[in-house]
Design a protein around this motif. Sequence first.
Motif, mmCIF file in Angstrom:
data_model
loop_
_atom_site.group_PDB
_atom_site.id
_atom_site.type_symbol
_atom_site.label_atom_id
_atom_site.label_comp_id
_atom_site.label_asym_id
_atom_site.label_seq_id
_atom_site.Cartn_x
_atom_site.Cartn_y
_atom_site.Cartn_z
ATOM 1 N N ILE A 144 0.841 -1.210 0.000
ATOM 2 C CA ILE A 144 0.000 0.000 0.000
ATOM 3 C C ILE A 144 0.873 1.256 0.000
ATOM 4 C CG2 ILE A 144 -1.853 -1.216 1.210
ATOM 5 C CD1 ILE A 144 -1.060 0.470 3.711
ATOM 6 N N ASP A 146 3.374 1.936 1.923
ATOM 7 C CA ASP A 146 3.692 2.353 3.279
ATOM 8 C C ASP A 146 5.022 1.730 3.670
ATOM 9 O OD1 ASP A 146 3.358 3.718 5.598
ATOM 10 O OD2 ASP A 146 1.773 2.433 6.428
ATOM 11 N N SER A 162 -2.839 -0.803 8.504
ATOM 12 C CA SER A 162 -2.591 -0.656 7.072
ATOM 13 C C SER A 162 -3.855 -0.888 6.261
ATOM 14 C CB SER A 162 -1.494 -1.638 6.629
ATOM 15 O OG SER A 162 -0.245 -1.268 7.170
ATOM 16 N N LYS A 165 -5.751 2.223 6.365
ATOM 17 C CA LYS A 165 -5.186 3.239 5.460
ATOM 18 C C LYS A 165 -5.602 2.986 4.010
ATOM 19 C CE LYS A 165 -0.979 4.342 8.089
ATOM 20 N NZ LYS A 165 0.511 4.295 8.068
ATOM 21 N N ALA A 166 -5.687 1.695 3.643
ATOM 22 C CA ALA A 166 -6.057 1.372 2.268
ATOM 23 C C ALA A 166 -7.538 1.620 2.000
ATOM 24 C CB ALA A 166 -5.717 -0.091 1.981
ATOM 25 N N PRO A 169 -8.054 6.110 3.240
ATOM 26 C CA PRO A 169 -6.723 6.743 3.171
ATOM 27 C C PRO A 169 -6.724 8.143 3.776
ATOM 28 C CG PRO A 169 -7.791 6.781 1.032
ATOM 29 C CD PRO A 169 -8.648 5.937 1.905
ATOM 30 N N SER A 173 -2.904 11.164 0.688
ATOM 31 C CA SER A 173 -2.170 9.908 0.469
ATOM 32 C C SER A 173 -2.817 9.108 -0.661
ATOM 33 C CB SER A 173 -2.141 9.081 1.748
ATOM 34 O OG SER A 173 -3.432 8.585 2.045
ATOM 35 N N HIS A 175 -2.582 5.526 -0.655
ATOM 36 C CA HIS A 175 -2.474 4.132 -0.232
ATOM 37 C C HIS A 175 -3.528 3.264 -0.912
ATOM 38 C CE1 HIS A 175 0.495 5.254 2.680
ATOM 39 N NE2 HIS A 175 -0.341 6.002 3.389
ATOM 40 N N SER A 353 4.196 -1.626 -5.544
ATOM 41 C CA SER A 353 3.137 -2.419 -4.920
ATOM 42 C C SER A 353 2.885 -3.718 -5.684
ATOM 43 C CB SER A 353 1.842 -1.610 -4.832
ATOM 44 O OG SER A 353 1.459 -1.151 -6.113
#
Length: 517
Positions: A144, A146, A162, A165-166, A169, A173, A175, A353
Amino acid sequence: MRIREGIKNKRLFTRGVTNDLLASIVVFLVALPLCMGIAIASGVPPARGLITGIIGGMVVNIFSGSPLQVSGPAAGLAVVVAELIQEYGIEMLGPVLLLAGFMQWLAGAFKLGQIFRAMSPAVIYGMLAGIGVLIFASQFHVAIDDKPHTHGLDNLLAIPASIQKAVLPPAGSNHHIAALIAIATIAIILLWDKFKPQRLRLLPGALIGVVLTTAIATSLRLPIQYVNVPGNLLEAVQLPQPAGLFRLLHAPLILEALAIAFIASAESLLSAVAVDRLHSGERTDFDKELSAQGIGNMICGALGALPMTGVIARSSVNVEAGGKTKLSAILHGVWILVLVVAAPGLLRMIPTSSLAAILLVTGIKLIEIEHIRKLQFYGKAPLAIFFATFIGIVVTDLLSGVLIGIVLTAMTLLYKMSRLNIHMRRDDDRSRIDIYLEGAATFIRLPKLAAALEQLPPQKELHVHLDKLAYIDHSSMDLLSMWAKQQEQMGSQVVMQWDGLEDRFRRPFLPGRAIAA
């Protein structure tokens, strides 16, 4: 006649070269994304993984003792390298690898290749599973865009954050975009492996996934992280400095080198064993292979590249694609070099990624449930060693986890070597007692054996069955000899039944008239 034989040999040679050429291209396509992905997982620039792939092909296979094994950067060492760099800095990678390669070369020179094959499967499987979890945990964050954490357990615990965040986000960002590319790569790999056309069966799903997601990311100009490869490969080379070489005198760094040498050697030789099962050609010379791996790692250390091992995934592809000689593995290194020199811009188009997604799949594959099922057939001890090694690696570090497994294996072996079962069966009608000894009669169990024998009453017919003993040492034989003489003096008849034991175990009892085979 000679002309016909010459024509036949020429055709066979041409066919062999053609097979090696085609196989080398397939292996190259498999190795290329893995070289860069493992470098990223190790915390070094992708170019250093490519250098290792080039050396593993063009140099190691010239000296290799396994004709069809392919060498290159391995996922199994990514965790060790990442921890080494985080603790001592990337400048120490080269010196430590130089020392590790020298250790491997010495082991091969002193014919120690077979020793590495004697590792307990429970420790090896536990090590691979632990490495798989650590790779998955670290690459989940890279997938992602990160940054992964320093410790493996921290990476595992941070996975929920995480995911958040995905899905949600933070402002500014990207992500979620990187996560979509990673998910797409994994989906393509899984779908390709399941539904790929028979004609294209040798094309790896990882390559298809990287090519398609790279095309998507490039055409849409997605704002995510991409592979950073220098225009000149020499820019990635980092020669060891004198200060770094002097630091090798410190015990912790020697242990790091020993860990790399041990894991790389075990993985290479286990891979060679597996490759030998896939073809009917020349068998592996394990000492020669170990020395070749050492030479390759010394060169990688001199250039500041990643450590290498023989890799079963690439090697099995080489065999399946029709490779016949070392030429196929050598040429795959040539193709990597040609691409890096001629078209580095193509590599810069690959999303980071996407490579992380390949390693997510690789990490999961290292955790093979089939290995656990196999260990179940051998009892609870191998399973305990497996899980102790696995948990030790995840919770502490790779070297500590492997040492836990080795210590438990040694303790299990000592227990089995010292285990002695004594069973007695009485027949009062015939005044007969049968004594059955099973296991290993050693000095460790001497008190138990003496106590059991001393309880037997006099004036009996005593049959001692020793045929189920795996081992009997001098102290136990001496005890039995003295006990037999004492029983004879008290009016007993003693019969020693030796069937299955070696003649040398019978000699001390030959003078005794009442002792028979």
